[in-house]
Design a protein around this motif. Structure first.
Motif, mmCIF file in Angstrom:
data_model
loop_
_atom_site.group_PDB
_atom_site.id
_atom_site.type_symbol
_atom_site.label_atom_id
_atom_site.label_comp_id
_atom_site.label_asym_id
_atom_site.label_seq_id
_atom_site.Cartn_x
_atom_site.Cartn_y
_atom_site.Cartn_z
ATOM 1 N N ILE A 37 -56.503 -2.609 16.763
ATOM 2 C CA ILE A 37 -55.328 -1.736 16.648
ATOM 3 C C ILE A 37 -55.160 -0.925 17.937
ATOM 4 O O ILE A 37 -56.070 -0.809 18.752
ATOM 5 N N ASN A 38 -53.958 -0.371 18.106
ATOM 6 C CA ASN A 38 -53.613 0.535 19.216
ATOM 7 C C ASN A 38 -53.748 -0.107 20.595
ATOM 8 O O ASN A 38 -54.164 0.540 21.555
ATOM 9 N N GLU A 39 -53.346 -1.384 20.706
ATOM 10 C CA GLU A 39 -53.345 -2.029 22.024
ATOM 11 C C GLU A 39 -52.425 -1.288 22.989
ATOM 12 O O GLU A 39 -52.696 -1.220 24.194
ATOM 13 N N GLU A 40 -51.330 -0.718 22.423
ATOM 14 C CA GLU A 40 -50.368 -0.006 23.280
ATOM 15 C C GLU A 40 -50.937 1.291 23.836
ATOM 16 O O GLU A 40 -50.369 1.894 24.757
ATOM 17 N N LEU A 41 -52.079 1.739 23.310
ATOM 18 C CA LEU A 41 -52.713 2.973 23.788
ATOM 19 C C LEU A 41 -53.909 2.683 24.702
ATOM 20 O O LEU A 41 -54.688 3.571 25.022
ATOM 21 N N SER A 42 -54.042 1.418 25.118
ATOM 22 C CA SER A 42 -55.119 1.032 26.033
ATOM 23 C C SER A 42 -54.584 1.029 27.465
ATOM 24 O O SER A 42 -53.724 0.210 27.800
ATOM 25 N N PRO A 43 -55.076 1.922 28.338
ATOM 26 C CA PRO A 43 -54.622 1.944 29.734
ATOM 27 C C PRO A 43 -54.847 0.605 30.432
ATOM 28 O O PRO A 43 -54.024 0.168 31.238
ATOM 29 N N GLY A 44 -55.960 -0.068 30.106
ATOM 30 C CA GLY A 44 -56.262 -1.353 30.730
ATOM 31 C C GLY A 44 -55.248 -2.422 30.372
ATOM 32 O O GLY A 44 -54.796 -3.185 31.235
ATOM 33 N N ILE A 45 -54.854 -2.488 29.111
ATOM 34 C CA ILE A 45 -53.869 -3.487 28.682
ATOM 35 C C ILE A 45 -52.488 -3.135 29.225
ATOM 36 O O ILE A 45 -51.719 -4.014 29.625
ATOM 37 N N LYS A 46 -52.174 -1.837 29.299
ATOM 38 C CA LYS A 46 -50.895 -1.408 29.875
ATOM 39 C C LYS A 46 -50.747 -1.868 31.326
ATOM 40 O O LYS A 46 -49.664 -2.176 31.788
#
Length: 211
Positions: A113-122
Motif C-alpha cells: 500500500i501507499n506506493e504514491e507516498l514512496s519518494p523512490g517510486i515517485k
C-alpha cells in the motif's frame, strides 16, 4: 481468514485407489481425503461444481471449512489439490482435520500500500517484489488473509524485511533464522535526477572559468 468459513456436503467413499477415483469423477464428483488430528484418513466425494468455484474463487488454502459427511460435521483446512493440466478442472483434494489447537504452515499473500507516498517510486524507481507470498506458522483458525507492506517513505535502495511487518498474535514466519527481504526499491533508467539545478549551475560556472 481470507474468506468467510463455508460448508460442503460430501459422501463417504468405501473404496479408494485410481479406479475408485475415476468412478467418482464419472459421476460428476471430485474425490478427496480428510486426514490428520490423530484419526484415520477418511475418503470422500464432493460436488464438482462447489469445489471448482471454491478453488478458483481465491483463498481456498487459507480458509477453514466444514464438511458434512452424512450428518457428521468435520472442520477442515484444504492442504492441497490437483487440477487437470489441460482443462484446469479439479481432480483431487486433500483436507487437514482442524482441532481447537491445530497449527498449520500456510502461504499468505503480500499486499503493498501507499506506493504514491514512496519518494523512490515517485522518482521512477521500481518496486522489486522478492516474495509475493510468505509462509507462516499459525493457528488454523487464525490464518491472516494477507500481510500488508506500507511503502510510505521508501526510497531508492531501501529493502523491506519481515521484521518491518506487524503480524497478528500467534503468527510467525516459518523462516526464523534470518530477517529475510520481502521487497526492495530499485533504481531504473527512467529515474528522475534527485537534484538537477545545482548540477546545471556547476556546469555553467565551469564553462565561464574556461572562457
Amino acid at each position: 481468514m481470507s474468506h468467510e468459513a463455508y460448508e460442503l456436503k460430501a459422501e463417504a467413499r468405501e473404496q479408494v485407489g485410481k479406479g475408485s477415483a475415476r468412478a467418482v469423477r464419472r459421476d460428476g464428483k471430485v474425490p478427496a481425503v480428510i486426514y490428520g488430528d490423530k484419526q484415520p484418513p477418511l475418503a470422500i466425494a464432493l460436488s464438482y461444481k462447489e469445489i471448482y468455484y471454491k478453488i478458483h474463487g481465491g483463498g481456498f488454502l487459507t480458509t477453514v471449512a466444514t464438511i458434512d459427511v452424512g450428518g457428521k460435521k468435520i472442520q477442515v483446512l484444504p492442504k492441497d489439490y490437483q487440477l487437470d493440466p489441460v482443462k484446469d478442472t479439479p481432480l483431487h483434494v486433500d483436507f487437514l482435520r482442524v482441532g481447537k489447537n491445530t497449527e498449520v504452515n500456510v502461504q499468505v499473500p503480500v499486499h503493498f500500500i501507499n506506493e504514491e507516498l514512496s519518494p523512490g517510486i515517485k522518482r521512477g524507481g521500481v518496486l522489486n517484489i522478492v516474495r509475493h507470498e510468505v509462509e507462516f506458522h499459525c493457528p488454523a483458525n487464525a490464518i491472516p488473509e494477507f500481510i500488508t507492506i506500507d511503502l510510505t517513505g521508501a526510497n531508492i535502495g531501501d529493502s523491506i524485511h519481515i521484521s518491518a511487518v506487524k503480524l497478528p498474535a500467534g503468527v510467525k514466519p516459518v523462516i526464523a533464522d534470518r530477517d529475510f527481504t520481502i521487497a526492495t526499491i530499485a533504481g531504473s533508467a527512467a529515474m528522475k535526477p534527485e537534484i538537477e539545478a545545482p548540477a546545471a549551475e556547476a556546469e555553467a560556472e565551469a564553462e565561464a572559468t574556461e572562457e
